[in-house]
Design a protein around this motif. Sequence first.
Motif: not given
Length: 154
Positions: A126-138, A99-107
């Motif tokens: 980390t938790m993401n609702g009923v799943g897991l995620c990696i988010e807020n990456l630099g 999970k990261l902004s569309d802009e950063k992932q498209e870059e």
Amino acid sequence: IGRHRGEEFKLPSKFKTIRGICNKFDENINRYFFMPNGQQAIQLQDLLRDIEKVTGEDEIPRIYYGRIISSFNAGKTRQNIRMTKLKFNNTDFADFYLKLSDEKQEEKGISDNSAGRVVLMYGKVTMNGVGLCIENLGWGEFALLPEKYEKLLY
């Protein structure tokens, strides 16, 4: 010592970005890397963690890799979150997302058409609702692995 007998070996490396690791992945997979707050250099192939083998949250940042199943912008602008679903089979959790902004992932080349590609990430699970995620990456903490190197992981 090996170097006195004419043997060659790669010295431990400090990486600056995941992209830097991906660029010459075939060479880097056998190199030793110092991780932030690490006590010793560890070979990259021993540092890599497959998303499919994750069993829960992990507060320690690690280098993960996973195959993209789908990716979509969850909003209307490039600043909205892009939900990139990764291949994940665990009965305790529903799914796994980057999970990261569309802009950063498209870059970094991740778009609606990225299914099947492999992404490397450095972060916490980390938790993401009923799943897991990696988010807020630099900026330098994730990258698509060039397709020619995918066979080294799978």
